[in-house]
Scaffold this motif. Structure first.
Motif, PDB file in Angstrom:
ATOM      1  N   MET A 185      49.569  25.004  38.321  1.00  0.00           N
ATOM      2  CA  MET A 185      49.475  26.325  39.735  1.00  0.00           C
ATOM      3  C   MET A 185      48.429  26.914  40.253  1.00  0.00           C
ATOM      4  O   MET A 185      48.397  26.967  39.071  1.00  0.00           O
ATOM      5  CB  MET A 185      51.536  26.382  40.039  1.00  0.00           C
ATOM      6  CG  MET A 185      50.891  26.557  41.882  1.00  0.00           C
ATOM      7  SD  MET A 185      50.611  25.471  43.123  1.00  0.00           S
ATOM      8  CE  MET A 185      50.283  26.105  44.380  1.00  0.00           C
ATOM      9  N   GLU A 210      43.753  32.470  48.507  1.00  0.00           N
ATOM     10  CA  GLU A 210      44.487  31.175  48.430  1.00  0.00           C
ATOM     11  C   GLU A 210      42.867  30.597  48.436  1.00  0.00           C
ATOM     12  O   GLU A 210      43.134  29.950  47.715  1.00  0.00           O
ATOM     13  CB  GLU A 210      44.050  31.099  49.945  1.00  0.00           C
ATOM     14  CG  GLU A 210      45.742  31.182  50.357  1.00  0.00           C
ATOM     15  CD  GLU A 210      46.466  30.224  50.207  1.00  0.00           C
ATOM     16  OE1 GLU A 210      46.535  29.417  50.003  1.00  0.00           O
ATOM     17  OE2 GLU A 210      47.270  30.664  51.027  1.00  0.00           O
ATOM     18  N   VAL A 243      45.808  22.669  42.205  1.00  0.00           N
ATOM     19  CA  VAL A 243      46.712  22.067  41.923  1.00  0.00           C
ATOM     20  C   VAL A 243      46.585  21.249  40.899  1.00  0.00           C
ATOM     21  O   VAL A 243      45.689  20.030  40.763  1.00  0.00           O
ATOM     22  CB  VAL A 243      47.574  21.322  42.883  1.00  0.00           C
ATOM     23  CG1 VAL A 243      49.142  21.249  42.636  1.00  0.00           C
ATOM     24  CG2 VAL A 243      48.107  22.855  44.326  1.00  0.00           C
ATOM     25  N   PRO A 268      51.636  20.061  38.949  1.00  0.00           N
ATOM     26  CA  PRO A 268      53.313  20.836  39.529  1.00  0.00           C
ATOM     27  C   PRO A 268      54.699  20.391  38.609  1.00  0.00           C
ATOM     28  O   PRO A 268      55.116  21.570  38.274  1.00  0.00           O
ATOM     29  CB  PRO A 268      53.577  20.265  41.193  1.00  0.00           C
ATOM     30  CG  PRO A 268      52.623  19.798  41.411  1.00  0.00           C
ATOM     31  CD  PRO A 268      51.791  18.904  40.159  1.00  0.00           C
ATOM     32  N   ILE A 307      58.461  24.268  42.173  1.00  0.00           N
ATOM     33  CA  ILE A 307      57.758  24.724  43.734  1.00  0.00           C
ATOM     34  C   ILE A 307      57.301  26.116  44.216  1.00  0.00           C
ATOM     35  O   ILE A 307      58.056  26.932  43.282  1.00  0.00           O
ATOM     36  CB  ILE A 307      58.856  24.238  44.113  1.00  0.00           C
ATOM     37  CG1 ILE A 307      60.172  24.934  43.894  1.00  0.00           C
ATOM     38  CG2 ILE A 307      59.212  22.832  44.788  1.00  0.00           C
ATOM     39  CD1 ILE A 307      61.422  24.137  45.421  1.00  0.00           C
ATOM     40  N   GLU A 356      54.402  29.557  48.649  1.00  0.00           N
ATOM     41  CA  GLU A 356      53.384  28.763  49.819  1.00  0.00           C
ATOM     42  C   GLU A 356      53.760  27.496  49.673  1.00  0.00           C
ATOM     43  O   GLU A 356      52.868  26.433  51.337  1.00  0.00           O
ATOM     44  CB  GLU A 356      52.060  29.435  48.796  1.00  0.00           C
ATOM     45  CG  GLU A 356      52.055  28.882  47.383  1.00  0.00           C
ATOM     46  CD  GLU A 356      52.499  29.640  46.643  1.00  0.00           C
ATOM     47  OE1 GLU A 356      51.935  29.213  45.767  1.00  0.00           O
ATOM     48  OE2 GLU A 356      53.242  30.815  46.862  1.00  0.00           O
ATOM     49  N   THR A 357      54.481  26.354  48.831  1.00  0.00           N
ATOM     50  CA  THR A 357      54.679  24.502  49.146  1.00  0.00           C
ATOM     51  C   THR A 357      55.752  24.381  50.273  1.00  0.00           C
ATOM     52  O   THR A 357      55.589  23.870  50.531  1.00  0.00           O
ATOM     53  CB  THR A 357      54.399  24.569  47.847  1.00  0.00           C
ATOM     54  OG1 THR A 357      55.752  24.745  47.414  1.00  0.00           O
ATOM     55  CG2 THR A 357      53.078  24.179  47.039  1.00  0.00           C
ATOM     56  N   ASP A 389      57.905  18.886  49.100  1.00  0.00           N
ATOM     57  CA  ASP A 389      56.987  20.295  49.610  1.00  0.00           C
ATOM     58  C   ASP A 389      55.197  19.604  49.863  1.00  0.00           C
ATOM     59  O   ASP A 389      55.105  18.455  49.842  1.00  0.00           O
ATOM     60  CB  ASP A 389      57.073  21.513  48.500  1.00  0.00           C
ATOM     61  CG  ASP A 389      55.908  21.229  47.179  1.00  0.00           C
ATOM     62  OD1 ASP A 389      55.843  20.202  46.975  1.00  0.00           O
ATOM     63  OD2 ASP A 389      56.306  21.819  46.177  1.00  0.00           O
ATOM     64  N   THR A 390      54.340  20.742  49.928  1.00  0.00           N
ATOM     65  CA  THR A 390      53.052  20.460  50.165  1.00  0.00           C
ATOM     66  C   THR A 390      52.296  19.628  48.697  1.00  0.00           C
ATOM     67  O   THR A 390      51.249  19.052  49.070  1.00  0.00           O
ATOM     68  CB  THR A 390      52.377  21.156  51.052  1.00  0.00           C
ATOM     69  OG1 THR A 390      52.659  22.194  49.850  1.00  0.00           O
ATOM     70  CG2 THR A 390      52.711  22.025  52.171  1.00  0.00           C
ATOM     71  N   ASN A 391      52.628  19.553  47.585  1.00  0.00           N
ATOM     72  CA  ASN A 391      53.073  19.270  46.138  1.00  0.00           C
ATOM     73  C   ASN A 391      53.367  17.686  46.258  1.00  0.00           C
ATOM     74  O   ASN A 391      52.983  16.849  45.223  1.00  0.00           O
ATOM     75  CB  ASN A 391      52.428  19.959  45.552  1.00  0.00           C
ATOM     76  CG  ASN A 391      51.841  20.972  45.412  1.00  0.00           C
ATOM     77  OD1 ASN A 391      50.118  21.196  45.713  1.00  0.00           O
ATOM     78  ND2 ASN A 391      52.135  22.512  44.283  1.00  0.00           N
ATOM     79  N   THR A 396      56.057  16.541  45.857  1.00  0.00           N
ATOM     80  CA  THR A 396      57.352  16.986  44.990  1.00  0.00           C
ATOM     81  C   THR A 396      58.286  17.031  45.359  1.00  0.00           C
ATOM     82  O   THR A 396      59.019  18.311  46.924  1.00  0.00           O
ATOM     83  CB  THR A 396      57.398  18.630  44.407  1.00  0.00           C
ATOM     84  OG1 THR A 396      56.276  18.884  43.302  1.00  0.00           O
ATOM     85  CG2 THR A 396      58.295  19.127  43.031  1.00  0.00           C
ATOM     86  N   ASP A 409      53.390  12.432  42.972  1.00  0.00           N
ATOM     87  CA  ASP A 409      53.281  14.138  43.515  1.00  0.00           C
ATOM     88  C   ASP A 409      52.283  13.834  43.353  1.00  0.00           C
ATOM     89  O   ASP A 409      51.223  12.859  43.111  1.00  0.00           O
ATOM     90  CB  ASP A 409      53.491  15.674  42.904  1.00  0.00           C
ATOM     91  CG  ASP A 409      53.619  15.074  40.898  1.00  0.00           C
ATOM     92  OD1 ASP A 409      52.697  14.605  40.849  1.00  0.00           O
ATOM     93  OD2 ASP A 409      53.820  16.340  40.953  1.00  0.00           O
TER      94      ASP A 409
END
Length: 610
Positions: free
Chosen positions: A1, A44, A49, A52, A56, A59-60, A97-99, A101, A130
């Motif tokens: 990450m 940012e 990434v 992962p 978690i 930010e995700t 999440d955004t990954n 996961t 993921d």
């Protein structure tokens, strides 16, 4: 990450003339304040990434609903009861999440078999990958979770899916037991019904597990290193009021201030005592105690060590603990607080009955040593305490009924029945809570969005625009009613390799020179102790130095250990000492230098001149 750049990687945070107590880190008074230097903020631009691996990050999770965030977080713990309550409150078991996961990815990383079994009951997609192509089986194999690998294979998890690097789950094994499990599974399938899910469910794998330790895990004892305060304001009532106001507005800065200003002895029990005094906002106390900062963990244990837990039950212990704070509107924060309550309750009953302590009467629940015997561990007690708060919220805030069998099912283990909580204990608790609402157990916003007014208590005050600055009140709120001199100053701490400047709101009061981002700031960002500091007028600026000049003639050299010292306050309750050869204060055109010199010089009865 991705990673956040540390202050050491940011050249604007370095200054050769300002160092901390041990001389290792150089800080500039202006750039160290968050809105100027952005120390420690998440960058940012450098997020990369790769894998992962079930982890978690804040930010995700930020785009998820509150309950879905709670779901993913509790999947990474052993708190099965909290996970079940979150699902009952409306969290989606398929959230990610955004990954990408999922909860199963998270549980495979943390290694809780009971949580994995609970998630498997909701029939998750076992082939869900993921962003790096890792399935939950990849994560379990990589983390050497042999028991979970066996559970996933028996549930039908695909063992032949490759990740983005072309690796099978079996390629990622780091221990012999997990590697042997994959080999056994492959051999079993090849010898029978190739690849069928029925064959996978019938497969079993046994290995020599390490023998479990019968002794209980030691209770936590957080490490705490005291610091020498910058000032000694312990006997000043005005300073106590200022510290209280700062804490009520931004709790972390308040804790940092009372420690750095010497309002308390710098150890956790003294700081926690400050939180019980009159005038402290109980909602702010609960909000800060529930945070993840290391200072909060230490304060939680010290705060509840003052409670009289001897002989109490689950409900009466929660009522006793609730005296000094209000529950925060966040299930994760409540979980951390109930853990500290459970640890203190458990410690109290391991040490035996205190002299003069009496067993409380009133509630018909299992109490004291009987409760300790039935519950088994401090962790199980914490899970039950959290479940009681959720039950109360479910009945009275959400206004849904729940019968005893449903309440009991939430407490049952998915692994074994040997550690089951007795039905009688659960039934008595259920009857008490269901009979009538208990004010000390009420958490109205438990399943809703967090209050905006509380959200800002740990935030950083932003620098106002010029238009805003002209309309703001000319006095900081924490010094309202106290004699003080305030105004905008151009702050500079000149050194050998440059001159870093910045515009800050300065306030002189209580023998301290406070610095904040604006006159409406809820808390100061830093302060300089004026004891022994000598101010002088240098034509355009006021110069603050630790060593003195007399009759306009300077000493030939200042002592090497004579610095102007300042305290940089942080939102996590910690503070950093900064030392400077000198500090330059540039006045605005309308400011009177004599007025500032008199205020700065009178703090220590030193001479100053124009």
């Amino acid at each position: 990450m991705g990673a956040a750049r540390s202050c050491a990687e940011k050249p604007w945070c370095l200054s050769p003339h300002a160092c901390d107590r041990d001389g290792q880190t150089h800080l500039d008074l202006v750039t160290a304040i968050p809105s100027h230097g952005q120390c420690g903020t998440f960058d940012e631009e450098i997020i990369e990434v790769e894998c992962p691996a079930g982890a978690i990050f804040p930010e995700t999770l930020q785009n998820l609903r509150l309950l879905d965030r709670h779901f993913l977080v509790f999947c990474g713990t052993s708190n099965l009861v909290a996970l079940r309550w979150v699902l009952r409150f409306g969290a989606s078991p398929s959230t990610h999440d955004t990954n990408s996961t999922t909860g199963l990815h998270v549980a495979c990383r943390s290694g809780s078999c009971s949580v994995v079994l609970e998630l498997l009951r909701h029939r998750p997609a076992l082939d869900r990958a993921d962003v790096a192509g890792w399935t939950p089986l990849h994560v379990a194999a990589r983390m050497s979770r042999c028991s979970i690998v066996v559970l996933l294979l028996k549930a039908g998890a695909p063992a032949w899916v490759r990740n983005s690097h072309g690796e099978l789950p079996s390629d990622m094994c780091l221990d012999g037991a997990t590697h042997a499990a994959f080999a056994s599974f492959q051999e079993y399938l090849l010898s029978g019904s190739r690849g069928s899910q029925a064959a996978a469910a019938a497969w079993n794998f046994y290995w020599d597990r390490p023998e479990a330790d019968d002794s209980e895990a030691p209770l936590p004892t957080p490490f705490f290193t005291p610091q020498q305060p910058m000032a000694n304001l312990r006997s000043q009532k005005e300073a106590v009021v200022v510290g209280t106001r700062i804490f009520n507005a931004q709790p972390g800065y308040g804790i940092a201030f009372i420690r750095a200003a010497g309002l308390v002895h710098d150890y956790p029990r003294s700081s926690s005592k400050f939180l019980y005094q009159e005038g402290i906002d109980r909602q702010a106390v609960g909000y800060f105690l529930g945070q993840t900062f290391s200072m909060c963990e230490t304060l939680r244990l010290a705060f509840f060590s003052r409670c009289e837990f001897w002989g109490t039950g689950v409900i009466s212990a929660l009522v006793e603990a609730r005296v000094g704070f209000d529950w925060p509107d966040d299930l994760q924060q409540i979980s951390r607080i109930t853990y500290a309550i459970a640890i203190n309750w458990w410690t109290c009953h391991e040490e035996g009955q205190p002299s003069g302590a009496q067993v409380p009467v009133g509630l018909d629940e299992v109490q004291g040593v009987d409760l300790k015997t039935d519950i088994g561990t401090a962790e199980a007690l914490q899970h039950l305490m959290l479940s009681v708060l959720c039950l109360h919220h479910h009945l009275y805030e959400r206004r849904y009924d729940m019968d005893f069998d449903a309440w009991k099912s939430l407490q049952q283990s998915t692994v074994s029945t040997s550690d089951a909580i007795p039905d009688e204990l659960l039934y008595k608790i259920w009857c008490i809570v269901r009979k009538s609402p208990i004010a000390q157990l009420s958490v109205p916003g438990l399943t809703g969005e967090r209050s905006v007014s509380l959200e800002g208590k740990l935030g950083i005050e932003q620098m106002p625009t010029p238009a805003q600055a002209q309309t703001q009140t000319p006095q900081v709120p924490w010094l309202a009613g106290f004699p003080s001199l305030q105004g905008w100053l151009n702050i500079s701490t000149p050194g050998l390799d440059g001159d870093v400047k910045g515009r800050l709101w300065a306030s002189v009061c209580l023998g301290l020179l406070f610095f904040s981002l604006s006159p409406s700031a809820a808390a100061p960002e830093a302060f300089v102790c004026l004891s022994g500091v000598f101010p002088s007028w240098e034509g355009e600026v006021i110069l603050l130095e630790k060593w003195r000049s007399f009759d306009g003639k300077s000493e030939t050299a200042s002592p090497m250990d004579s610095f102007v010292t300042g305290a940089l306050l942080k939102p996590d309750g910690s503070w950093k000492e900064c030392s400077f050869w000198r500090v330059e204060l540039g006045l605005m055109q309308a400011d009177d230098p004599k007025l500032w010199l008199n205020w700065l010089g009178s703090m220590d009865k030193t001479r100053s001149w124009v």
